[in-house]
Design a protein around this motif. Structure first.
Motif, PDB file in Angstrom:
ATOM      1  N   ILE A 272     -18.435  39.138 -35.244  1.00 30.01           N
ATOM      2  CA  ILE A 272     -19.168  38.082 -35.462  1.00 30.01           C
ATOM      3  C   ILE A 272     -20.544  38.123 -35.306  1.00 30.01           C
ATOM      4  O   ILE A 272     -21.304  37.510 -36.267  1.00 30.01           O
ATOM      5  CB  ILE A 272     -18.582  37.374 -34.211  1.00 30.01           C
ATOM      6  CG1 ILE A 272     -17.231  36.931 -34.082  1.00 30.01           C
ATOM      7  CG2 ILE A 272     -19.564  35.888 -33.851  1.00 30.01           C
ATOM      8  CD1 ILE A 272     -16.813  35.767 -35.224  1.00 30.01           C
ATOM      9  N   ALA A 273     -21.091  39.105 -34.516  1.00 30.03           N
ATOM     10  CA  ALA A 273     -22.641  39.419 -34.664  1.00 30.03           C
ATOM     11  C   ALA A 273     -23.134  39.750 -36.050  1.00 30.03           C
ATOM     12  O   ALA A 273     -24.278  39.400 -36.508  1.00 30.03           O
ATOM     13  CB  ALA A 273     -22.923  40.349 -33.649  1.00 30.03           C
TER      14      ALA A 273
ATOM     15  N   TYR B 132     -25.790  38.205 -41.117  1.00 25.01           N
ATOM     16  CA  TYR B 132     -25.606  38.018 -42.788  1.00 25.01           C
ATOM     17  C   TYR B 132     -26.059  36.529 -42.793  1.00 25.01           C
ATOM     18  O   TYR B 132     -26.721  36.170 -43.793  1.00 25.01           O
ATOM     19  CB  TYR B 132     -24.506  38.240 -43.268  1.00 25.01           C
ATOM     20  CG  TYR B 132     -24.153  38.245 -44.485  1.00 25.01           C
ATOM     21  CD1 TYR B 132     -24.312  38.998 -45.365  1.00 25.01           C
ATOM     22  CD2 TYR B 132     -23.746  36.953 -44.955  1.00 25.01           C
ATOM     23  CE1 TYR B 132     -24.365  38.813 -46.927  1.00 25.01           C
ATOM     24  CE2 TYR B 132     -23.540  36.835 -46.398  1.00 25.01           C
ATOM     25  CZ  TYR B 132     -23.691  37.760 -47.194  1.00 25.01           C
ATOM     26  OH  TYR B 132     -23.512  37.471 -48.690  1.00 25.01           O
ATOM     27  N   ALA B 133     -25.522  35.567 -42.122  1.00 26.55           N
ATOM     28  CA  ALA B 133     -25.711  34.186 -42.305  1.00 26.55           C
ATOM     29  C   ALA B 133     -27.297  33.813 -42.079  1.00 26.55           C
ATOM     30  O   ALA B 133     -27.835  33.200 -42.922  1.00 26.55           O
ATOM     31  CB  ALA B 133     -25.035  33.209 -41.350  1.00 26.55           C
TER      32      ALA B 133
ATOM     33  N   SER C   4     -22.337  17.653 -35.011  1.00 27.83           N
ATOM     34  CA  SER C   4     -21.205  17.006 -35.783  1.00 27.83           C
ATOM     35  C   SER C   4     -21.636  16.423 -37.068  1.00 27.83           C
ATOM     36  O   SER C   4     -21.087  16.245 -38.053  1.00 27.83           O
ATOM     37  CB  SER C   4     -20.371  15.868 -34.954  1.00 27.83           C
ATOM     38  OG  SER C   4     -21.117  14.962 -34.604  1.00 27.83           O
ATOM     39  N   GLN C   5     -23.039  15.755 -36.832  1.00 26.89           N
ATOM     40  CA  GLN C   5     -23.373  15.049 -38.189  1.00 26.89           C
ATOM     41  C   GLN C   5     -23.359  15.879 -39.422  1.00 26.89           C
ATOM     42  O   GLN C   5     -23.335  15.639 -40.588  1.00 26.89           O
ATOM     43  CB  GLN C   5     -24.940  14.714 -37.626  1.00 26.89           C
ATOM     44  CG  GLN C   5     -25.476  13.922 -38.682  1.00 26.89           C
ATOM     45  CD  GLN C   5     -24.740  12.235 -38.967  1.00 26.89           C
ATOM     46  OE1 GLN C   5     -24.436  11.995 -37.797  1.00 26.89           O
ATOM     47  NE2 GLN C   5     -24.965  11.502 -40.120  1.00 26.89           N
ATOM     48  N   GLY C   6     -23.850  17.309 -39.353  1.00 23.29           N
ATOM     49  CA  GLY C   6     -24.065  18.159 -40.440  1.00 23.29           C
ATOM     50  C   GLY C   6     -22.701  19.402 -40.203  1.00 23.29           C
ATOM     51  O   GLY C   6     -23.173  20.471 -40.668  1.00 23.29           O
ATOM     52  N   PHE C   7     -21.818  19.097 -39.822  1.00 25.07           N
ATOM     53  CA  PHE C   7     -20.814  20.063 -39.321  1.00 25.07           C
ATOM     54  C   PHE C   7     -20.275  21.019 -40.509  1.00 25.07           C
ATOM     55  O   PHE C   7     -20.564  22.035 -40.444  1.00 25.07           O
ATOM     56  CB  PHE C   7     -19.573  19.435 -38.624  1.00 25.07           C
ATOM     57  CG  PHE C   7     -18.428  20.454 -38.573  1.00 25.07           C
ATOM     58  CD1 PHE C   7     -18.636  21.230 -37.489  1.00 25.07           C
ATOM     59  CD2 PHE C   7     -17.322  20.291 -38.868  1.00 25.07           C
ATOM     60  CE1 PHE C   7     -17.628  22.227 -37.297  1.00 25.07           C
ATOM     61  CE2 PHE C   7     -16.128  21.291 -38.978  1.00 25.07           C
ATOM     62  CZ  PHE C   7     -16.133  22.348 -38.201  1.00 25.07           C
ATOM     63  N   GLN C   8     -20.136  20.400 -41.595  1.00 21.92           N
ATOM     64  CA  GLN C   8     -19.481  21.105 -42.729  1.00 21.92           C
ATOM     65  C   GLN C   8     -20.751  22.202 -43.229  1.00 21.92           C
ATOM     66  O   GLN C   8     -20.320  23.167 -43.609  1.00 21.92           O
ATOM     67  CB  GLN C   8     -18.958  20.251 -43.958  1.00 21.92           C
ATOM     68  CG  GLN C   8     -17.928  19.293 -43.449  1.00 21.92           C
ATOM     69  CD  GLN C   8     -17.843  18.313 -44.523  1.00 21.92           C
ATOM     70  OE1 GLN C   8     -17.724  17.116 -44.482  1.00 21.92           O
ATOM     71  NE2 GLN C   8     -16.917  18.803 -45.460  1.00 21.92           N
ATOM     72  N   GLN C   9     -21.758  21.449 -43.228  1.00 23.77           N
ATOM     73  CA  GLN C   9     -22.790  22.171 -43.734  1.00 23.77           C
ATOM     74  C   GLN C   9     -23.333  23.617 -42.865  1.00 23.77           C
ATOM     75  O   GLN C   9     -23.413  24.529 -43.190  1.00 23.77           O
ATOM     76  CB  GLN C   9     -24.305  21.569 -44.087  1.00 23.77           C
ATOM     77  CG  GLN C   9     -24.090  20.560 -45.128  1.00 23.77           C
ATOM     78  CD  GLN C   9     -23.146  19.380 -44.694  1.00 23.77           C
ATOM     79  OE1 GLN C   9     -23.128  19.131 -43.623  1.00 23.77           O
ATOM     80  NE2 GLN C   9     -22.446  18.617 -45.977  1.00 23.77           N
ATOM     81  N   VAL C  10     -23.292  23.184 -41.513  1.00 26.35           N
ATOM     82  CA  VAL C  10     -23.641  24.209 -40.594  1.00 26.35           C
ATOM     83  C   VAL C  10     -22.904  25.500 -40.580  1.00 26.35           C
ATOM     84  O   VAL C  10     -23.077  26.556 -40.512  1.00 26.35           O
ATOM     85  CB  VAL C  10     -23.869  23.519 -39.145  1.00 26.35           C
ATOM     86  CG1 VAL C  10     -24.136  24.629 -38.215  1.00 26.35           C
ATOM     87  CG2 VAL C  10     -25.178  22.594 -39.012  1.00 26.35           C
ATOM     88  N   VAL C  11     -21.375  25.019 -40.395  1.00 28.08           N
ATOM     89  CA  VAL C  11     -20.184  25.999 -40.219  1.00 28.08           C
ATOM     90  C   VAL C  11     -20.190  26.958 -41.665  1.00 28.08           C
ATOM     91  O   VAL C  11     -19.840  27.911 -41.543  1.00 28.08           O
ATOM     92  CB  VAL C  11     -19.250  25.629 -39.651  1.00 28.08           C
ATOM     93  CG1 VAL C  11     -19.067  25.017 -38.292  1.00 28.08           C
ATOM     94  CG2 VAL C  11     -18.386  24.513 -40.639  1.00 28.08           C
ATOM     95  N   GLN C  12     -20.473  26.306 -42.787  1.00 23.78           N
ATOM     96  CA  GLN C  12     -20.278  26.759 -44.003  1.00 23.78           C
ATOM     97  C   GLN C  12     -21.307  28.066 -44.125  1.00 23.78           C
ATOM     98  O   GLN C  12     -21.027  28.942 -45.082  1.00 23.78           O
ATOM     99  CB  GLN C  12     -20.042  25.955 -45.163  1.00 23.78           C
ATOM    100  CG  GLN C  12     -19.042  25.153 -45.279  1.00 23.78           C
ATOM    101  CD  GLN C  12     -18.723  24.094 -46.302  1.00 23.78           C
ATOM    102  OE1 GLN C  12     -19.934  23.878 -46.902  1.00 23.78           O
ATOM    103  NE2 GLN C  12     -17.678  23.516 -46.512  1.00 23.78           N
TER     104      GLN C  12
ATOM    105  N   PHE D 125     -21.511  30.370 -42.286  1.00 28.10           N
ATOM    106  CA  PHE D 125     -20.963  31.872 -41.719  1.00 28.10           C
ATOM    107  C   PHE D 125     -20.061  32.372 -42.951  1.00 28.10           C
ATOM    108  O   PHE D 125     -19.418  31.806 -43.572  1.00 28.10           O
ATOM    109  CB  PHE D 125     -20.007  31.334 -40.556  1.00 28.10           C
ATOM    110  CG  PHE D 125     -19.495  32.786 -39.649  1.00 28.10           C
ATOM    111  CD1 PHE D 125     -20.470  33.128 -38.909  1.00 28.10           C
ATOM    112  CD2 PHE D 125     -18.480  33.184 -39.969  1.00 28.10           C
ATOM    113  CE1 PHE D 125     -20.075  34.414 -38.085  1.00 28.10           C
ATOM    114  CE2 PHE D 125     -17.915  34.315 -39.329  1.00 28.10           C
ATOM    115  CZ  PHE D 125     -18.980  35.090 -38.493  1.00 28.10           C
ATOM    116  N   PRO D 126     -20.273  33.628 -42.905  1.00 29.32           N
ATOM    117  CA  PRO D 126     -19.632  34.316 -44.034  1.00 29.32           C
ATOM    118  C   PRO D 126     -17.989  34.278 -44.087  1.00 29.32           C
ATOM    119  O   PRO D 126     -17.569  34.893 -43.140  1.00 29.32           O
ATOM    120  CB  PRO D 126     -20.279  35.705 -44.179  1.00 29.32           C
ATOM    121  CG  PRO D 126     -20.616  35.789 -42.661  1.00 29.32           C
ATOM    122  CD  PRO D 126     -21.222  34.456 -42.414  1.00 29.32           C
TER     123      PRO D 126
END
Length: 388
Positions: A176-177, A182-183, A308-316, A318-319
């Protein structure tokens, strides 16, 4: 003199150490894509989905005090994503499946089903899930970024193999680190991250009768066979494998399953279940108590409340290849559970048959459950040539 087995403590301890932290990421590769897909396809409020998902994790970790995570209902999610089913039907279907599992639990029908379905069929269901997870990891996640993604996945794979089982340097934490590094270097957009920050709370929903009936037909009915096979029966078997002293019953698992889905729809939560793959994932990466599940739930609570407002963009950012490696090892751990079938050729054949049916057919878990159980009892009675 025979060795006396100490009974399990009434309230087993919960730890919050590095191994519980590492185990907390064991199911991330399964849950995140489903939640992202559901939010995008249905337009439901991401704050409600994430916050309730996190709260149910915390509830499960504290209730069971073992790595018993909560997962989005997979068949449910697949139908929502494919058909873009709106939130009101999702919440109605969630309430319908909560009521169904509650009735199975309080009437004791779930116990009768557990006695009927033999262990080779349960192992086959787990194997089918392993095949699906491995396929998802190798076809969708690992190749996501082309050559750089394959290189990143290769490094993560080597690190995981080298550190798997290491209690001082848990493999999942190091991997994970690696993904976070990488992100931050290659994928982070500060403007997007800043827009995502802000406090959000779930909103109140009251499912209407029409939505409950529609959700029951469209979503709950296709989900129930998978839930009975994987969420209840297979999870009970995993708990017996890893924590035999706890004597966990299918009735208790189905009761908490139902309880979560009797609450979540009223606050905009996506329907959830327990799952054998989730427990295997947490356990494989070091978790031994409910601490990993509480930590995991805390992660989603923070995401829901503040990002949560930008959840999709934030989590995406991560590789995906890193998630693919974590998912692949969860699948491999599930597949190795077949080893206790190896000494009985007939049981081994039933487990393989059920796994292939589950992984390869529409409504495969229902088909595998029914066909596998019928074939098993036919073999036991000598109606087919292989015998016992």
């Amino acid at each position: 003199m025979p060795t006396l087995t100490r009974p399990a403590p009434a309230r087993p301890p919960i730890r919050f150490d590095r191994n519980e932290l590492a185990g907390a990421f064991g199911d991330l590769g399964t849950d995140l894509p489903l939640l992202i897909g559901v939010i995008a396809a249905s337009g439901v409020d991401s704050a409600g989905v994430l916050i309730l998902f996190g709260l149910m994790q915390v509830f499960s970790g504290l209730w069971y005090r073992m790595p018993m995570p909560v997962q989005p209902l997979k068949a449910f999610a697949a139908l929502v994503i494919a058909q873009k089913i709106p939130g009101r039907i999702i919440f109605g279907g969630g309430l319908a499946i909560g009521v169904s599992m509650f009735l199975l639990s309080v009437t004791g029908l779930i116990d009768a089903l557990a006695r009927l379905v033999p262990k080779p069929v349960v192992r086959g269901i787990q194997f089918g899930l392993a095949l699906q997870l491995a396929t998802l990891a190798l076809k969708e996640y690992v190749p996501a970024y082309g050559v750089p993604g394959f290189a990143l996945a290769a490094v993560a794979f080597v690190v995981t193999v080298a550190l798997l089982g290491n209690r001082r340097w848990p493999a999942a934490l190091v991997v994970i680190a690696l993904g976070v590094a990488y992100a931050l270097v290659f994928r982070l957009d500060l403007a997007t991250a800043q827009r995502a920050i802000g406090l959000h709370l779930p909103s109140w929903h009251i499912p209407q009768t029409a939505d409950i009936l529609t959700g029951a037909v469209l979503l709950a009915l296709p989900q129930i066979p998978l839930s009975l096979g994987n969420s209840v029966l297979a999870t009970r078997q995993i708990a017996a494998d890893y924590f035999p002293e706890r004597n966990l019953t299918v009735r208790k698992i189905s009761f908490t399953y139902s309880l979560m889905n009797l609450v979540s729809p009223f606050f905009g939560g996506f329907p959830v279940c327990h799952g054998s793959g989730g427990m295997v994932g947490h356990y494989a990466f070091g978790a031994r108590t409910g601490g990993s599940v509480v930590i995991y739930g805390g992660l989603f609570l923070v995401l829901g409340l503040f990002f949560s407002q930008g959840f999709q963009q934030v989590v995406q950012i991560f590789p995906l290849p890193i998630l693919g490696v974590l998912l692949l090892f969860e699948a491999l751990t599930l597949a190795t559970l077949l080893r206790d079938m190896s000494g009985r050729p007939a049981d081994w054949l039933v487990a393989l048959l059920v796994g292939l049916l589950c992984a390869g057919l529409p409504y495969g878990y229902l088909v595998g459950l029914v066909v596998g159980t019928a074939v098993y009892y036919a073999m036991q009675r000598g109606w087919v040539g292989l015998g016992k």
